[in-house]
Write a protein that holds these residues in place. Sequence first.
Motif, PDB file in Angstrom:
ATOM      1  N   GLY A 178       0.954  -1.147   0.104  1.00 12.37           N
ATOM      2  CA  GLY A 178      -0.020  -0.115  -0.065  1.00 12.37           C
ATOM      3  C   GLY A 178       1.014   1.325  -0.026  1.00 12.37           C
ATOM      4  O   GLY A 178       2.100   1.355   0.027  1.00 12.37           O
ATOM      5  N   LYS A 179       0.081   2.418  -0.190  1.00 11.63           N
ATOM      6  CA  LYS A 179       0.955   3.957  -0.196  1.00 11.63           C
ATOM      7  C   LYS A 179       0.502   4.373   1.320  1.00 11.63           C
ATOM      8  O   LYS A 179      -0.758   4.381   1.428  1.00 11.63           O
ATOM      9  N   LYS A 180       1.206   5.312   1.710  1.00 13.21           N
ATOM     10  CA  LYS A 180       1.042   5.915   2.990  1.00 13.21           C
ATOM     11  C   LYS A 180       1.995   7.377   2.495  1.00 13.21           C
ATOM     12  O   LYS A 180       2.657   7.484   1.972  1.00 13.21           O
ATOM     13  N   GLU A 181       1.068   8.411   2.980  1.00 17.91           N
ATOM     14  CA  GLU A 181       1.745   9.619   2.953  1.00 17.91           C
ATOM     15  C   GLU A 181       2.589  10.060   4.099  1.00 17.91           C
ATOM     16  O   GLU A 181       2.131  10.112   5.243  1.00 17.91           O
ATOM     17  N   VAL A 182       3.805  10.297   3.686  1.00 17.69           N
ATOM     18  CA  VAL A 182       4.837  10.541   4.839  1.00 17.69           C
ATOM     19  C   VAL A 182       5.585  11.943   4.460  1.00 17.69           C
ATOM     20  O   VAL A 182       6.079  12.257   3.573  1.00 17.69           O
ATOM     21  N   GLY A 183       5.202  13.017   5.305  1.00 21.93           N
ATOM     22  CA  GLY A 183       6.038  14.402   4.850  1.00 21.93           C
ATOM     23  C   GLY A 183       5.238  15.074   3.629  1.00 21.93           C
ATOM     24  O   GLY A 183       6.283  15.670   2.879  1.00 21.93           O
ATOM     25  N   GLY A 184       4.020  14.688   3.419  1.00 23.83           N
ATOM     26  CA  GLY A 184       3.614  15.191   2.101  1.00 23.83           C
ATOM     27  C   GLY A 184       3.923  14.499   0.723  1.00 23.83           C
ATOM     28  O   GLY A 184       3.464  15.026  -0.336  1.00 23.83           O
ATOM     29  N   GLU A 185       4.611  13.434   1.319  1.00 23.70           N
ATOM     30  CA  GLU A 185       4.879  12.582  -0.184  1.00 23.70           C
ATOM     31  C   GLU A 185       4.621  11.010   0.104  1.00 23.70           C
ATOM     32  O   GLU A 185       4.326  10.736   1.152  1.00 23.70           O
ATOM     33  N   ASP A 186       3.916  10.556  -1.080  1.00 24.26           N
ATOM     34  CA  ASP A 186       3.441   9.031  -1.286  1.00 24.26           C
ATOM     35  C   ASP A 186       4.463   8.282  -1.186  1.00 24.26           C
ATOM     36  O   ASP A 186       5.493   8.451  -1.980  1.00 24.26           O
ATOM     37  N   ARG A 187       4.488   7.128  -0.308  1.00 19.56           N
ATOM     38  CA  ARG A 187       5.500   6.166  -0.227  1.00 19.56           C
ATOM     39  C   ARG A 187       4.917   4.894  -0.288  1.00 19.56           C
ATOM     40  O   ARG A 187       3.857   4.619   0.424  1.00 19.56           O
ATOM     41  N   VAL A 188       5.546   3.771  -0.859  1.00 21.73           N
ATOM     42  CA  VAL A 188       5.188   2.654  -1.021  1.00 21.73           C
ATOM     43  C   VAL A 188       5.312   1.961   0.253  1.00 21.73           C
ATOM     44  O   VAL A 188       6.717   1.798   0.597  1.00 21.73           O
TER      45      VAL A 188
END
Length: 427
Positions: free
Chosen positions: A120-130
């Motif tokens: 899945g993807k999660k938003e970290v620091g305004g950026e989507d990460r897998v």
Amino acid sequence: MASLQLKIGNKIDLSNLIKRLVSFGYEHSDEVAEPGYFMVAGGVVSVYPAMASNPIRLDFFGPELEVIFTYDPVTGQKIEKLNEVEIAANHLILPDGTRVKPNDYIVHEDYGVGLFRTIGKKEVGGEDRVYYYLEYLNGDILYVPDTMVEKLSPYVGIGRKKPRLSKLGSTTWQKTYKKTYENALHLAKELLELYAVRSVSKRSPWQIDDYWNEAVVSTFPYEDTPDQAKAIADVFSDLVRDIPMDRLISGDVGFGKTEVAIRAAAQAVANGTQVVMLVPTTILVEQHYVTFKKRFEKLPVVIEHMSRFVESKEQRRITEATRLGQVDILIGTHRLLGEDIQFKNLGLYIIDEEQRFGVKQKEKLKKIREEVNVLTLSATPIPRTLFMSLSGIRDISQINTPPGGRKEVETEIAKYNEGLVREYVER
């Protein structure tokens, strides 16, 4: 990685779409709140694609895909209408190429054994990460960023026993990891010492008995291939030396590795010693037993076999006869590694398809006597064995030439087709 491309206007069979989603690692559910799940309600399919920020809804009018849009998984509110969408396979591909499917066990170097759930993807620091979602004991989830995939490895179990999931925040895994590492070093030291002792061990050299060799050769209905002849010559050369043999015979299935073992076994019995042949399956025991009986029919050789097909009473008789030296060649599965199996004068230990046995199992008989000759047959040598052979700790003979008349093996990659499967099974 495989993916499913869907566009507005596509004609799609709903049952086939569901099958594709399942094959891609998606799980049917009554709600779609996180990646890896899908739901079907009439002509509407909701799916949360791996590596997507939001789930999507597919509206069908009959077989035609009419509407695609993303929506909020909490409120259900529509976010964006799309003309097409790509649904990625929900499979984790590890650095070694292993494909891990949802609900497969996986090992994290720092946290231990868990279950792979989804990508899945999660938003970290305004950026989507897998992230890779791993489930641990008590349902705890560990989110592993795709940049740390090298921390993951497939779980390799023994038998069918399911492993216990590790507990996040516990020191149990670190202690297990440390103990396993120390045990591996200890085992490596033992192996190195064993091979060092074997390399300096002295024994009485064997004499190659031409009569016995000709007796088994005369029952061989084929001509030796060049590589086969060289492998036999290599083995005979080892047997006449004053140090024990430890040779790997590597070759494809049907290239004649067993014939090398038969020639070596004949010389072992001719020189007054016993032979044991360890094979991975009961069926192979039966096949080798029939083959050896036929090939040694002209010689005074007692051949027995032990597996679950042999009754307990008969096994006890064979065990006692082996201990007294009345059995010349004994063929069997891991049953031969039991403490009750004793040999009066073991001279040759043959392992067939060694990758099917554990390291400790394979070393057990070698430790019985430092002077035992060892012959290993394998179509696919395990890395440890191959390394030992290439580094000179063990000798290797390769059989690369196929026997005369053998057809080349053809490998074909095809989509699943029941008719094709039936055709090959019947063939």
